[in-house]
Design an enzyme around this catalytic site. Structure first.
Site, PDB file in Angstrom:
ATOM      1  N   ARG A 117      -8.943   0.671   7.483  1.00  0.00           N
ATOM      2  CA  ARG A 117      -8.640  -0.004   6.237  1.00  0.00           C
ATOM      3  C   ARG A 117      -9.862   0.014   5.327  1.00  0.00           C
ATOM      4  O   ARG A 117     -10.985   0.326   5.756  1.00  0.00           O
ATOM      5  CB  ARG A 117      -8.228  -1.468   6.493  1.00  0.00           C
ATOM      6  CG  ARG A 117      -6.849  -1.627   7.153  1.00  0.00           C
ATOM      7  CD  ARG A 117      -5.758  -1.087   6.262  1.00  0.00           C
ATOM      8  NE  ARG A 117      -4.402  -1.338   6.722  1.00  0.00           N
ATOM      9  CZ  ARG A 117      -3.686  -0.500   7.451  1.00  0.00           C
ATOM     10  NH1 ARG A 117      -4.226   0.638   7.868  1.00  0.00           N
ATOM     11  NH2 ARG A 117      -2.442  -0.784   7.780  1.00  0.00           N
TER      12      ARG A 117
ATOM     13  N   CYS B  51       0.801  -1.231   0.000  1.00  0.00           N
ATOM     14  CA  CYS B  51       0.000   0.000   0.000  1.00  0.00           C
ATOM     15  C   CYS B  51       0.829   1.273   0.000  1.00  0.00           C
ATOM     16  O   CYS B  51       0.281   2.358   0.144  1.00  0.00           O
ATOM     17  CB  CYS B  51      -0.914  -0.001   1.227  1.00  0.00           C
ATOM     18  SG  CYS B  51      -0.008  -0.135   2.801  1.00  0.00           S
TER      19      CYS B  51
ATOM     20  N   ARG C  65      -7.120   1.005  13.611  1.00  0.00           N
ATOM     21  CA  ARG C  65      -6.467   0.677  12.333  1.00  0.00           C
ATOM     22  C   ARG C  65      -7.515   0.746  11.233  1.00  0.00           C
ATOM     23  O   ARG C  65      -8.321  -0.163  11.070  1.00  0.00           O
ATOM     24  CB  ARG C  65      -5.841  -0.710  12.407  1.00  0.00           C
ATOM     25  CG  ARG C  65      -4.902  -1.058  11.252  1.00  0.00           C
ATOM     26  CD  ARG C  65      -4.317  -2.460  11.428  1.00  0.00           C
ATOM     27  NE  ARG C  65      -3.278  -2.757  10.451  1.00  0.00           N
ATOM     28  CZ  ARG C  65      -1.978  -2.514  10.595  1.00  0.00           C
ATOM     29  NH1 ARG C  65      -1.548  -1.957  11.722  1.00  0.00           N
ATOM     30  NH2 ARG C  65      -1.103  -2.819   9.662  1.00  0.00           N
TER      31      ARG C  65
ATOM     32  N   GLU D 231      -7.757  -6.340   0.756  1.00  0.00           N
ATOM     33  CA  GLU D 231      -7.635  -5.347   1.832  1.00  0.00           C
ATOM     34  C   GLU D 231      -6.566  -4.329   1.497  1.00  0.00           C
ATOM     35  O   GLU D 231      -5.556  -4.660   0.867  1.00  0.00           O
ATOM     36  CB  GLU D 231      -7.291  -6.078   3.138  1.00  0.00           C
ATOM     37  CG  GLU D 231      -7.074  -5.169   4.342  1.00  0.00           C
ATOM     38  CD  GLU D 231      -5.611  -4.797   4.577  1.00  0.00           C
ATOM     39  OE1 GLU D 231      -5.341  -4.073   5.563  1.00  0.00           O
ATOM     40  OE2 GLU D 231      -4.723  -5.190   3.772  1.00  0.00           O
TER      41      GLU D 231
END
Length: 470
Positions: free
Chosen positions: A281, A195, A279, A232
């Site tokens: 995502r 990412c 977190r 993801e």
């Protein structure tokens, strides 16, 4: 003025001027200069004129460039273990239940049930995504991971999973078909393409080749035709555009639809699924068109408890993850090889010693106790009774982003990062400390992956199986 961030960086580097010294010279904050050079921020014309004027003042620029860099000698001392701090790090009631949950997650992975559904893992890292699916009853039949150190960790924990290759871009169509014949049908493909091209910690370069790695993910989808695919990535991917000015998220959805899938994407936060960590995502769920289910994600299990009738549990905290671990200060070791504290210089400990939870050494009133560089998210303590901050690959650096223990004056240990990421203590991490930290920081939290896996089974018409103490 028509000046870009990259142009400013080139000019600055050519004359040997650091961002900090350009900030000092121009009166523009170093944070703004950095964000502008990384093309994350547009600066107003007035600010650009300040920068141009500063760079045009040759005498002052030469003076700053020639000035010797400030240096603080690194001395190391053993910090005191204060009883009042040890008492603040008392074990929480939820810690036992959370540790039991992780233990069961590990046991379910180690002792899979017969007749399991099958999965293929791409961009596997150290195996966080795979662990969650394995615990939910999926047999992960094959994996692809570029980093040889992470491949080694993965194979320690998934010895029966076939290594399909390292660089996914080098796996040609013939090899793909050969693997398909060897492995057979696959129910689900999972993976999180790197990412760095999308995240704030990178340059968010629209031409970064990592931005198109999802297309190689789709090559596997085309050959294996899984019933469901789960992809993801960082949440900021939803605002990223490709070189044509199109949103990457829309490009991903269009490609999946062209391959015969219904698809939707969802912004999630791991703390809402029992992971003791903030977190954020984005998760793409693609369902093959002949499957009756509509792409969706599991209902949240943890969050803000609004009233006594709420079915949502309180978010787990840093303390819930780590309060049973031995209290360590800088340089201390325990009987656990993965729970050892990095030794930090005395002047850094002095900056941070009295910094309250949730604050940074940059907030100190005394200028002499402020770090010489960095932002107010660096040299910053976490909060004991709140979800931990996002675990990054640099969690061992006390100067990193929110890497300071809430009570002790040190960076996080590997065991703490594992717990915060929801890895069971039984998960095997071997190799260099750098490789281990990289694997943990980049992983999909296994507990989040478990919920996604169980929901995937639900989409396929199977029952959800709840882990005790989940």
């Amino acid at each position: 003025m028509n000046i870009t961030g990259s142009t400013l960086r080139q000019i600055r580097q050519k004359i040997g001027l650091s961002q900090a010294r350009l900030a000092e010279l121009s009166g523009v904050s170093q944070h703004a200069i950095s964000a502008f050079e990384l093309e994350k921020l547009e600066l107003p014309q007035e600010t650009l004129k300040k920068l141009a004027s500063a760079l045009a003042d040759k005498d002052k620029v030469d003076s700053l460039v020639s000035r010797q860099k400030r240096y603080v000698e690194h001395k190391f001392v053993a910090p005191a273990k204060l009883s009042n701090r040890i008492e603040r790090a008392i074990r929480t009631s939820e810690n036992s239940a959370y540790c039991k949950c992780l233990d069961v997650l590990g046991i379910m992975h180690a002792h899979p049930k017969d007749g399991a559904l099958t999965a293929l893992s791409l961009f596997s890292g150290c195996g966080g995504f795979s662990l969650g699916f394995s615990a939910a009853g999926f047999k992960v039949k094959g994996f692809v991971e570029l980093d040889k150190n992470l491949r080694s960790i993965y194979k320690k924990n998934f010895p029966d999973s076939l290594e399909l290759g390292g660089d996914i871009t080098k796996i040609d169509d013939d090899a793909l078909k050969s693997f398909q014949e060897k492995i057979g049908d696959i129910d689900v493909i999972i993976g999180g393409p790197p990412c760095q091209g999308f995240s704030l910690s990178g340059k968010r370069d629209v031409n970064d080749p990592r931005n198109t790695l999802f297309k190689h993910y789709l090559r596997f989808v085309k050959v294996y035709k899984p019933k469901i695919a789960v992809l993801e990535n960082v949440r900021l991917l939803t605002s990223m555009k490709n070189s044509k000015g199109e949103f990457i998220k829309e490009e991903i959805c269009k490609e999946f639809k062209n391959h015969g899938y219904k698809i939707n994407f969802f912004e999630v936060n791991a703390k809402n699924y029992g992971v003791p960590q903030h977190r954020e995502r984005v998760v793409f769920i693609a369902v093959r068109s002949d499957i009756g289910a509509i792409p969706s994600i599991p209902d949240v299990t943890h969050g803000e408890v609004s009233d006594i009738f709420s079915t949502v549990l309180p978010c787990r905290t840093f303390a819930d993850a780590c309060s049973d671990l031995e209290y360590l200060e800088s340089g201390d070791r325990s009987g656990d090889a993965l729970h050892e504290a990095v030794k930090h210089p005395a002047h850094v400990l002095d900056w941070l010693w009295d910094v309250p939870e949730g604050h940074s050494a940059h907030d100190n009133l005394d200028p002499d106790k402020r770090p010489k560089s960095g932002y107010n998210t660096t040299y910053k303590r976490q909060v004991w009774l709140e979800p931990a901050s996002t675990v990054q690959t640099t969690f061992g650096m006390i100067s990193g982003c929110r890497n300071v223990h809430p009570v002790a004056t040190r960076s996080l240990t590997i065991r703490e990062a594992m717990r915060i990421q929801s890895f069971p203590d039984s998960y095997r991490f071997e190799g260099t400390l750098g490789a281990i930290r990289t694997g943990i920081g980049n992983a999909v939290p296994p507990l989040l992956a478990y919920y996604l896996a169980e929901h995937t089974k639900h989409l396929l018409g199977l029952d959800f199986v709840k882990i005790p103490s989940l």
